[in-house]
Design an enzyme around this catalytic site. Structure first.
Site, PDB file in Angstrom:
ATOM      1  N   LEU A   1     -57.049  45.179 -15.344  1.00 64.07           N
ATOM      2  CA  LEU A   1     -57.217  46.500 -15.293  1.00 64.07           C
ATOM      3  C   LEU A   1     -57.636  46.902 -16.797  1.00 64.07           C
ATOM      4  O   LEU A   1     -58.537  47.710 -17.253  1.00 64.07           O
ATOM      5  CB  LEU A   1     -56.126  47.380 -14.836  1.00 64.07           C
ATOM      6  CG  LEU A   1     -56.184  48.685 -14.915  1.00 64.07           C
ATOM      7  CD1 LEU A   1     -57.154  49.242 -14.019  1.00 64.07           C
ATOM      8  CD2 LEU A   1     -54.685  49.379 -14.574  1.00 64.07           C
TER       9      LEU A   1
ATOM     10  N   GLU B   1     -58.256  47.576 -20.911  1.00 64.01           N
ATOM     11  CA  GLU B   1     -59.324  47.104 -21.769  1.00 64.01           C
ATOM     12  C   GLU B   1     -58.921  47.636 -23.153  1.00 64.01           C
ATOM     13  O   GLU B   1     -57.909  48.238 -23.150  1.00 64.01           O
ATOM     14  CB  GLU B   1     -60.649  47.792 -21.430  1.00 64.01           C
ATOM     15  CG  GLU B   1     -61.082  47.184 -20.059  1.00 64.01           C
ATOM     16  CD  GLU B   1     -62.465  47.791 -19.593  1.00 64.01           C
ATOM     17  OE1 GLU B   1     -62.955  48.558 -20.565  1.00 64.01           O
ATOM     18  OE2 GLU B   1     -62.896  47.907 -18.464  1.00 64.01           O
TER      19      GLU B   1
ATOM     20  N   SER C   1     -53.139  53.101 -21.258  1.00 63.51           N
ATOM     21  CA  SER C   1     -52.396  54.194 -20.461  1.00 63.51           C
ATOM     22  C   SER C   1     -53.573  54.857 -19.743  1.00 63.51           C
ATOM     23  O   SER C   1     -52.991  55.548 -18.593  1.00 63.51           O
ATOM     24  CB  SER C   1     -51.660  55.251 -21.547  1.00 63.51           C
ATOM     25  OG  SER C   1     -50.564  54.098 -21.827  1.00 63.51           O
TER      26      SER C   1
ATOM     27  N   ARG D   1     -44.428  48.210 -10.316  1.00 64.08           N
ATOM     28  CA  ARG D   1     -43.307  48.614 -11.128  1.00 64.08           C
ATOM     29  C   ARG D   1     -41.834  47.995 -10.683  1.00 64.08           C
ATOM     30  O   ARG D   1     -40.868  48.033 -11.407  1.00 64.08           O
ATOM     31  CB  ARG D   1     -43.341  50.144 -11.155  1.00 64.08           C
ATOM     32  CG  ARG D   1     -44.456  50.438 -12.188  1.00 64.08           C
ATOM     33  CD  ARG D   1     -44.816  51.686 -12.014  1.00 64.08           C
ATOM     34  NE  ARG D   1     -46.248  51.945 -12.956  1.00 64.08           N
ATOM     35  CZ  ARG D   1     -46.965  52.911 -12.851  1.00 64.08           C
ATOM     36  NH1 ARG D   1     -46.752  54.089 -12.176  1.00 64.08           N
ATOM     37  NH2 ARG D   1     -48.106  52.823 -13.774  1.00 64.08           N
TER      38      ARG D   1
ATOM     39  N   GLY E   1     -22.927  38.301 -32.833  1.00 64.22           N
ATOM     40  CA  GLY E   1     -23.081  38.485 -34.061  1.00 64.22           C
ATOM     41  C   GLY E   1     -24.155  37.570 -34.685  1.00 64.22           C
ATOM     42  O   GLY E   1     -25.343  37.627 -34.225  1.00 64.22           O
ATOM     43  N   GLY E   2     -23.884  36.798 -35.734  1.00 63.52           N
ATOM     44  CA  GLY E   2     -24.897  36.119 -36.562  1.00 63.52           C
ATOM     45  C   GLY E   2     -25.572  35.128 -35.433  1.00 63.52           C
ATOM     46  O   GLY E   2     -26.688  34.783 -35.616  1.00 63.52           O
TER      47      GLY E   2
ATOM     48  N   GLU F   1     -47.275  47.611 -17.235  1.00 66.37           N
ATOM     49  CA  GLU F   1     -47.474  48.390 -15.851  1.00 66.37           C
ATOM     50  C   GLU F   1     -47.108  49.678 -16.155  1.00 66.37           C
ATOM     51  O   GLU F   1     -46.539  50.303 -15.173  1.00 66.37           O
ATOM     52  CB  GLU F   1     -46.616  47.483 -14.981  1.00 66.37           C
ATOM     53  CG  GLU F   1     -47.215  46.216 -14.669  1.00 66.37           C
ATOM     54  CD  GLU F   1     -46.978  45.256 -13.434  1.00 66.37           C
ATOM     55  OE1 GLU F   1     -46.603  46.075 -12.302  1.00 66.37           O
ATOM     56  OE2 GLU F   1     -46.943  44.235 -13.517  1.00 66.37           O
TER      57      GLU F   1
ATOM     58  N   THR G   1     -46.379  52.252 -19.618  1.00 63.47           N
ATOM     59  CA  THR G   1     -45.302  52.391 -20.742  1.00 63.47           C
ATOM     60  C   THR G   1     -44.308  53.292 -20.090  1.00 63.47           C
ATOM     61  O   THR G   1     -44.563  54.102 -19.065  1.00 63.47           O
ATOM     62  CB  THR G   1     -45.992  53.047 -21.784  1.00 63.47           C
ATOM     63  OG1 THR G   1     -46.142  54.408 -21.640  1.00 63.47           O
ATOM     64  CG2 THR G   1     -46.907  52.376 -22.637  1.00 63.47           C
TER      65      THR G   1
HETATM   66  C1  LIG Z   1     -47.885  40.843 -22.428  1.00 62.21           C
HETATM   67  C2  LIG Z   1     -48.643  42.082 -21.785  1.00 62.21           C
HETATM   68  C3  LIG Z   1     -49.172  41.836 -20.450  1.00 62.21           C
HETATM   69  C4  LIG Z   1     -49.873  42.500 -19.662  1.00 62.21           C
HETATM   70  N1  LIG Z   1     -50.419  42.251 -18.385  1.00 62.21           N
HETATM   71  C5  LIG Z   1     -51.380  43.106 -18.088  1.00 62.21           C
HETATM   72  C6  LIG Z   1     -52.189  42.415 -16.734  1.00 62.21           C
HETATM   73  O1  LIG Z   1     -51.717  41.706 -16.338  1.00 62.21           O
HETATM   74  N2  LIG Z   1     -53.023  43.454 -16.419  1.00 62.21           N
HETATM   75  C7  LIG Z   1     -53.365  44.604 -17.060  1.00 62.21           C
HETATM   76  O2  LIG Z   1     -54.372  45.226 -16.666  1.00 62.21           O
HETATM   77  N3  LIG Z   1     -52.779  44.843 -18.111  1.00 62.21           N
HETATM   78  C8  LIG Z   1     -51.870  44.334 -18.623  1.00 62.21           C
HETATM   79  N4  LIG Z   1     -51.160  44.510 -19.950  1.00 62.21           N
HETATM   80  C9  LIG Z   1     -51.507  45.789 -20.385  1.00 62.21           C
HETATM   81  C10 LIG Z   1     -50.453  46.931 -20.546  1.00 62.21           C
HETATM   82  O3  LIG Z   1     -50.492  47.408 -19.259  1.00 62.21           O
HETATM   83  C11 LIG Z   1     -50.906  48.038 -21.699  1.00 62.21           C
HETATM   84  O4  LIG Z   1     -50.502  47.443 -22.882  1.00 62.21           O
HETATM   85  C12 LIG Z   1     -50.178  49.250 -21.313  1.00 62.21           C
HETATM   86  O5  LIG Z   1     -50.612  49.958 -20.031  1.00 62.21           O
HETATM   87  C13 LIG Z   1     -50.252  50.254 -22.499  1.00 62.21           C
HETATM   88  O6  LIG Z   1     -51.622  50.396 -22.703  1.00 62.21           O
HETATM   89  P1  LIG Z   1     -52.048  50.023 -24.325  1.00 62.21           P
HETATM   90  O7  LIG Z   1     -51.364  48.732 -24.916  1.00 62.21           O
HETATM   91  O8  LIG Z   1     -53.471  50.286 -24.465  1.00 62.21           O
HETATM   92  O9  LIG Z   1     -51.245  51.179 -25.164  1.00 62.21           O
HETATM   93  P2  LIG Z   1     -51.671  52.881 -25.195  1.00 62.21           P
HETATM   94  O10 LIG Z   1     -52.149  53.359 -23.934  1.00 62.21           O
HETATM   95  O11 LIG Z   1     -52.546  52.864 -26.424  1.00 62.21           O
HETATM   96  O12 LIG Z   1     -50.433  53.483 -25.660  1.00 62.21           O
HETATM   97  C14 LIG Z   1     -50.076  53.479 -27.048  1.00 62.21           C
HETATM   98  C15 LIG Z   1     -48.679  54.406 -27.160  1.00 62.21           C
HETATM   99  O13 LIG Z   1     -49.030  55.750 -26.814  1.00 62.21           O
HETATM  100  C16 LIG Z   1     -48.349  56.202 -25.573  1.00 62.21           C
HETATM  101  N5  LIG Z   1     -48.928  57.221 -24.652  1.00 62.21           N
HETATM  102  C17 LIG Z   1     -50.450  56.992 -24.294  1.00 62.21           C
HETATM  103  N6  LIG Z   1     -50.860  58.227 -23.466  1.00 62.21           N
HETATM  104  C18 LIG Z   1     -49.628  58.930 -23.676  1.00 62.21           C
HETATM  105  C19 LIG Z   1     -49.289  60.109 -23.097  1.00 62.21           C
HETATM  106  N7  LIG Z   1     -50.297  60.657 -22.046  1.00 62.21           N
HETATM  107  N8  LIG Z   1     -48.237  60.768 -23.127  1.00 62.21           N
HETATM  108  C20 LIG Z   1     -47.233  60.192 -23.981  1.00 62.21           C
HETATM  109  N9  LIG Z   1     -47.638  59.249 -24.455  1.00 62.21           N
HETATM  110  C21 LIG Z   1     -48.680  58.487 -24.237  1.00 62.21           C
HETATM  111  C22 LIG Z   1     -47.961  55.058 -24.836  1.00 62.21           C
HETATM  112  O14 LIG Z   1     -46.782  54.965 -23.994  1.00 62.21           O
HETATM  113  C23 LIG Z   1     -47.511  53.943 -26.066  1.00 62.21           C
HETATM  114  O15 LIG Z   1     -46.267  54.208 -26.588  1.00 62.21           O
HETATM  115  C24 LIG Z   1     -50.319  43.641 -20.595  1.00 62.21           C
HETATM  116  C25 LIG Z   1     -49.968  43.996 -21.797  1.00 62.21           C
HETATM  117  C26 LIG Z   1     -49.038  43.032 -22.444  1.00 62.21           C
HETATM  118  C27 LIG Z   1     -48.564  43.520 -23.782  1.00 62.21           C
END
Ligand SMILES: Cc1cc2nc3c(=O)[nH]c(=O)nc-3n(C[C@H](O)[C@H](O)[C@H](O)COP(=O)(O)OP(=O)(O)OC[C@H]3O[C@@H](n4cnc5c(N)ncnc54)[C@H](O)[C@@H]3O)c2cc1C
Length: 382
Positions: free
Chosen positions: A125, A127, A132, A244, A340-341, A364, A366
């Site tokens: 999903l 990119e 988000s 989730r 601790g340490g 899945e 944030t």
């Molecule tokens: C180890 C790992 C495994 C993953 N596995 C998968 C997978 O299998 N398939 C897949 O499709 N994706 C996967 N992901 C992606 C993951 O779901 C995304 O990283 C996550 O949804 C957040 O997107 P982003 O990293 O682009 O952060 P961003 O969307 O850029 O967010 C950055 C910050 O802004 C905040 N933010 C963004 N929009 C808002 C809003 N409207 N209001 C308040 N705060 C906001 C966020 O909460 C965050 O703190 C994975 C990521 C990691 C690191």
């Protein structure tokens, strides 16, 4: 209200616990250190029905309910959070949409191998510019002959470098906005134009691969479309609700590992001529950890019960994921403090639990997005 688990639920919980203690926990630190994909463990989890817990037996699964899935996820993640997320992605993010939206033919061809543990699945999903806000995705599928041509790159895909199959979200009609998003089932080995890109170096869950999926004029047959064109966004929302519950269970598993290690350590470690467990400061930490983890687990079981009984559970799954992941993060930090340490050093498991816990607040959806989901539901329904 009945808090008693059924015999089947107790059975899978016990089976997953014994398997995790015997075969996963002893190698978890080594897997974290080497970042090795736990192929053998995955195959055994498949044999035990853990890669398709809720999928009917005719499609290779164990035919159990979502509560069974959550209970098993907690046990596996308690031993190794990487094995937990591999299991969660197969069950929640791959099996669920293929089972829910696929045709019988698709289920036999693409679901059976993953639900039975012969192959791994993944879910594409995210990119680079669409996290988000997944509706901003750029990957496209355009009809060509009796199939589709896919172009684009998916980022951060769990199991992306080890999976055979993927449920992939792409844009099929840019003008229609989120209603122009569609899902495809991709068989990587039979998709010319596909390759795995960068595999991420991460803070934690090191034995779980997180990879880019690169599609360059990649051709897939028409039968790969999951559901109808334009249904992808709706499919994604329901898929992530179930996901989730899986991630919340992973978080509680990590938190429980931290609690148990903290209890054992505080009984064994002596300072001022007595076990540190005698100090009220330590006892309060342990009591708070146990209380918060039980609260999170109860939210998980409520959401899983709603799913099992075909009732809406979007808000409840978001609440479970929010509380469970915040609790896991906080409890593992407290665990490091209790050690601790030694908690800061790799000789002990606590720093691994702390590193592993962090991701549960991010993927899945944030926890900021979880709060938006919860708020939207409670405001709408008042
Ligand atoms: C180890 C790992 C495994 C993953 N596995 C998968 C997978 O299998 N398939 C897949 O499709 N994706 C996967 N992901 C992606 C993951 O779901 C995304 O990283 C996550 O949804 C957040 O997107 P982003 O990293 O682009 O952060 P961003 O969307 O850029 O967010 C950055 C910050 O802004 C905040 N933010 C963004 N929009 C808002 C809003 N409207 N209001 C308040 N705060 C906001 C966020 O909460 C965050 O703190 C994975 C990521 C990691 C690191």
């Amino acid at each position: 209200m009945n808090f008693e688990l059924t015999d089947e639920q107790k059975m899978i919980q016990e089976m997953a616990r014994k398997f995790a203690e015997r075969e996963i926990a002893p190698v978890a630190a080594e897997l974290d250190r080497t970042h090795a994909h736990p192929a053998e463990i995955c195959a055994k989890m498949g044999e035990l029905g853990l890669m398709g817990v809720t999928i009917p037996e005719q499609y290779g699964g164990a035919g159990m309910d979502y509560i069974c899935y959550a209970l098993a996820m907690i046990e596996i993640s308690k031993a190794c959070a990487s094995c937990g997320v591999i299991m969660s992605v197969c069950n929640s993010l791959y099996n669920f949409p293929v089972y829910t939206y696929g045709t019988d033919e698709q289920k036999l061809k693409y679901l059976r191998p993953v639900a039975s543990g012969e192959a791994l699945g993944c879910y594409g999903l995210t990119e680079a510019g669409a996290g988000s806000d997944p509706a901003k995705m750029l990957t496209t599928a355009v009809p060509k002959g009796d199939g589709w041509v896919i172009n684009g790159t998916k980022r951060f895909i769990t199991n992306g470098n080890v999976a055979k199959y993927c449920v992939l979200a792409v844009v099929t009609d840019r003008a229609a906005g989120y209603k122009g998003i569609s899902s495809f089932i991709i068989d990587f080995e039979n998709t010319p134009g596909f390759h795995v890109g960068k595999v991420e170096e991460k803070l934690g869950i090191n034995a779980s691969g997180t990879a880019e999926l690169v599609f360059e004029d990649a051709w897939v047959p028409a039968e790969s479309l999951l559901g109808k064109p334009g249904e992808g966004f709706k499919q994604m929302l329901t898929t992530l609700d179930g996901g989730r519950i899986g991630i919340a269970s992973q978080a509680v598993g990590i938190g429980r590992a931290a609690l148990e290690a903290s209890i054992d350590y505080s009984k064994a470690r002596e300072q001022f001529n007595q076990p540190i467990a005698n100090f009220q400061a330590i006892q309060w930490k342990l009591a708070d950890m146990a209380t918060q983890l039980d609260a999170a687990e109860l939210l998980i079981l409520r959401a899983a019960w709603l799913e099992t009984n075909k009732k809406p559970y979007e808000k409840e799954a978001a609440m479970a994921k929010l509380l469970a992941s915040d609790t896991a993060m906080w409890a593992t930090v407290e665990g490091v403090q209790i050690f601790g340490g030694y908690g800061y050093c790799k000789e002990y498991p606590m720093e691994r639990h702390m590193r592993d816990a962090k991701i549960t607040q991010i993927y899945e959806g944030t926890n900021e997005i979880m709060r938006l989901v919860i708020a939207r539901n409670i405001i709408k329904n008042r």
